[in-house]
Design a protein around this motif. Structure first.
Motif, mmCIF file in Angstrom:
data_model
loop_
_atom_site.group_PDB
_atom_site.id
_atom_site.type_symbol
_atom_site.label_atom_id
_atom_site.label_comp_id
_atom_site.label_asym_id
_atom_site.label_seq_id
_atom_site.Cartn_x
_atom_site.Cartn_y
_atom_site.Cartn_z
ATOM 1 N N MET A 149 0.820 -1.206 0.000
ATOM 2 C CA MET A 149 0.000 0.000 0.000
ATOM 3 C C MET A 149 0.859 1.264 0.000
ATOM 4 N N ASN A 382 -17.564 5.265 -1.215
ATOM 5 C CA ASN A 382 -16.216 5.748 -0.953
ATOM 6 C C ASN A 382 -16.176 7.240 -0.672
ATOM 7 N N GLY A 394 -10.302 0.005 4.464
ATOM 8 C CA GLY A 394 -8.932 0.071 3.975
ATOM 9 C C GLY A 394 -8.569 -0.941 2.910
ATOM 10 N N ASP A 395 -9.522 -1.822 2.542
ATOM 11 C CA ASP A 395 -9.189 -2.874 1.575
ATOM 12 C C ASP A 395 -10.395 -3.166 0.686
ATOM 13 N N HIS A 397 -11.345 -3.885 -2.305
ATOM 14 C CA HIS A 397 -11.106 -4.414 -3.647
ATOM 15 C C HIS A 397 -12.300 -5.273 -4.070
ATOM 16 N N THR A 419 -9.208 -0.625 8.468
ATOM 17 C CA THR A 419 -9.778 0.695 8.183
ATOM 18 C C THR A 419 -8.671 1.739 8.265
ATOM 19 N N CYS A 420 -8.890 2.862 7.596
ATOM 20 C CA CYS A 420 -7.933 3.971 7.728
ATOM 21 C C CYS A 420 -8.679 5.266 8.018
ATOM 22 N N SER A 516 -4.508 6.371 2.619
ATOM 23 C CA SER A 516 -5.769 6.918 2.097
ATOM 24 C C SER A 516 -5.688 7.101 0.585
ATOM 25 N N THR A 519 -5.802 3.667 -1.076
ATOM 26 C CA THR A 519 -7.173 3.161 -1.008
ATOM 27 C C THR A 519 -8.058 3.875 -2.023
ATOM 28 N N SER A 523 -9.975 1.970 -5.059
ATOM 29 C CA SER A 523 -11.421 2.098 -5.265
ATOM 30 C C SER A 523 -11.734 2.561 -6.680
#
Length: 564
Positions: A149, A382, A394-395, A397, A419-420, A516, A519, A523
């Motif tokens: 990431m 998002n 945070g993921d 996909h 999560t972020c 962030s 991510t 997205s």
């Protein structure tokens, strides 16, 4: 004149004379009465404005009373901390020896690759690196996932290879699953479940998932009060505690000798503690449900129900979603793209496999019209997570977004262990940065990135960085919201180019900002897979404008009064 006016009022309006006697008429026209009325009116107006402001500021209070109470779990000390000093020393030496033997071939191959500069050798080294990380255990795989990431400091081909760590991991035996449930929940499997699949339906770095059916007394409750007995049971792998104790110290010490680790040890430890404790995932899911309560009631997004009664750090029971993940639906192929004929025949596949793929693709064509709606829904989800709630999956996909069989118009977001969240002082700057990227504002982009940089960088490097960012912006943005060819700006490709420039000039972003941004790019890639024509930039700019208007109406006193 006064007498004539009184005579006129009395003569022309008898009702006025009856209802408002002379003394009352005199009082209502006095200065004191007018001042009192003004004070009373102002007080009522202020109370109304405050009520409106409080309602807008705390929209979740009424909802929180209806939802189960999930408090943020405490970050507990590792159980191995209670062991004796001699045991801990021996355990550390054992794990250090294991890592030295494990990573020696990878390090030697990497050194040879650096000397020879051979692309084939580098590809072989990357395969060895991924396999070595997988052999290292859960902490090592999570470390690799976190590195994947950070394209601002890690090479692109390594990032792509490390991305596979998210989707594949070995599973454990059913005996461990049975034993873990009994130890964690205090009951045997047949006391809780009517049936329980022995084979896992999925396996990750921390845990694997089984499908099961609850007995009626343990049934979950849906949003409309219906009983839910079909569930997914997440059970932690047996070696996780062992692999998350001293391995983190060894990895940071070892990796620090080779390259600058792009996140702090404290951040990684905190993230690992949250991911190996499934109470955190339950809390995250509940918080998402609170943040999206309006959207859930509208029926375009939802999150699994979680059992608070059947919850432990190593076991999580949540509602089963009957459907398929987006990755299962189209497996990287989209009937909305130019590839209308579906999969092509290759010599590596048998004729039966090719026919099966073509059959799947024909079935997928039925979803063609819905993919645009899914893309729009994922974008809205998002945008709200990033720009309004500051609580982001945070993921997100294609494997963590499902399409329900019961309601194919909506999406279901799963696996919320990661999560972020941005620090509050960074949020306005991050929003300005996203807006500047959409508009192609070079000065705002460079200034914000330099401000987000947490590594001492020579002034000459910063000067070259600003020049190169200007060239990058011109390459991807022609006019606000559009690229030089008049198409929507490709945010993911734009971000990748920016992060490469950051890496090239020896800079390092704050970890919350970097995660962030990655991510955000992840997205956008998912949205583009579903609908290549979807304009993420236009949607983002519209959302930012709407949010700014909302903030203005919330904090502008005159606007609050007019709304009230």
């Amino acid at each position: 004149a006064k007498k004539r006016l009184q005579s006129f009022r009395s003569a022309s309006n008898p009702l006025h004379r009856k209802l408002f006697p002379e003394k009352l008429r005199r009082f209502t026209t006095s200065v004191h009465a007018r001042a009192g009325a003004a004070v009373l009116g102002s007080t009522v107006t202020l109370l109304g404005a405050y009520a409106h402001y409080s309602y807008e500021k705390e929209p979740q209070q009424a909802l929180e009373e209806k939802l189960p109470d999930f408090e943020p779990p405490a970050l507990l000390d590792h159980p191995f901390e209670k062991r004796t000093a001699i045991w801990k020393l021996m355990f550390k030496l054992q794990r250090m020896a294991y890592f030295m033997l494990l990573f020696t071939p990878c390090l030697l191959t990497g050194l040879l690759c650096k000397i020879m500069d051979d692309p084939k050798l580098r590809a072989a080294w990357i395969r060895i690196l991924v396999h070595t990380i997988e052999m290292g255990g859960s902490s090592c795989m999570k470390f690799g996932q976190w590195l994947s990431m950070r394209p601002d400091v890690i090479a692109g081909d390594v990032i792509q290879a490390l991305g596979h760590l998210r989707t594949s991991a070995p599973s454990h035996s059913f005996d461990h699953t049975e034993r873990q449930i009994e130890e964690s929940l205090g009951k045997k499997i047949d006391e809780i479940f009517e049936n329980f699949s022995r084979e896992p339906v999925a396996s990750g770095t921390i845990a694997q998932v089984h499908r099961a059916k609850l007995k009626p007394q343990y049934a979950l409750r849906g949003k409309n009060g219906e009983m839910i007995t079909d569930v997914a049971v997440k059970v932690q792998h047996p070696e996780v505690l062992k692999q998350t104790y001293i391995d983190i110290d060894i990895m940071f010490e070892g990796a620090g000798l080779i390259f600058a680790v792009p996140f702090s040890k404290a951040e990684f430890v905190s993230g690992m503690q949250r991911q190996i404790n499934f109470e955190w995932e339950a809390y995250n899911l509940q918080k998402f449900k609170q943040n999206f309560h309006e959207e859930i009631s509208e029926g375009w997004v939802t999150f699994p129900e979680v059992s608070k009664e059947l919850l432990a750090p190593q076991v999580l029971v949540e509602s089963w979603v009957e459907g398929k993940t987006v990755s299962e639906l189209f497996d990287g192929r989209n009937p909305n793209t130019k590839n209308e004929k579906g999969p092509h025949y290759t010599q590596k596949k048998t004729e039966a496999e090719v026919l099966e793929e073509r059959s799947k693709f024909r079935k997928l064509k039925a979803y063609k019209d819905k993919m645009g709606n899914w893309a729009k829904t994922i974008f809205r989800t998002n945008a709200k997570m990033f720009l309004k709630d500051n609580f982001v999956h945070g993921d997100l996909h294609a494997g963590n977004v499902m399409v329900s069989k019961d309601n194919p118009e909506s999406i279901v977001v799963i696996d919320a262990g990661c999560t972020c969240q941005l620090e509050e002082e960074v949020r306005p700057k991050f929003e300005n940065f996203v807006s500047a990227m959409c508009e192609g504002n070079v000065e705002e982009i460079t200034e914000t990135l330099v401000e987000f940089n947490k590594k001492e960088t020579p002034t000459a490097n910063l000067s070259r960085f600003k020049q190169n960012i200007g060239k990058t912006v011109k390459k991807f943005v022609g006019s606000p919201g559009q690229d030089p060819d008049g198409e929507p700006v490709r945010i993911g490709a734009f971000l990748t180019a920016v992060l490469k420039e950051i890496q090239k000039h020896g800079m390092m972003l704050r970890s919350d900002v970097a995660m962030s941004l990655v991510t955000l790019g992840l997205s956008e890639g998912l949205i583009k897979q579903l609908d290549p024509k979807f304009d993420c930039v236009r949607g983002t700019m519209a959302y930012i404008v709407a949010r700014n208007q909302e903030k203005a109406s919330r904090f502008n006193f005159e606007s609050v009064l007019s709304q009230w």
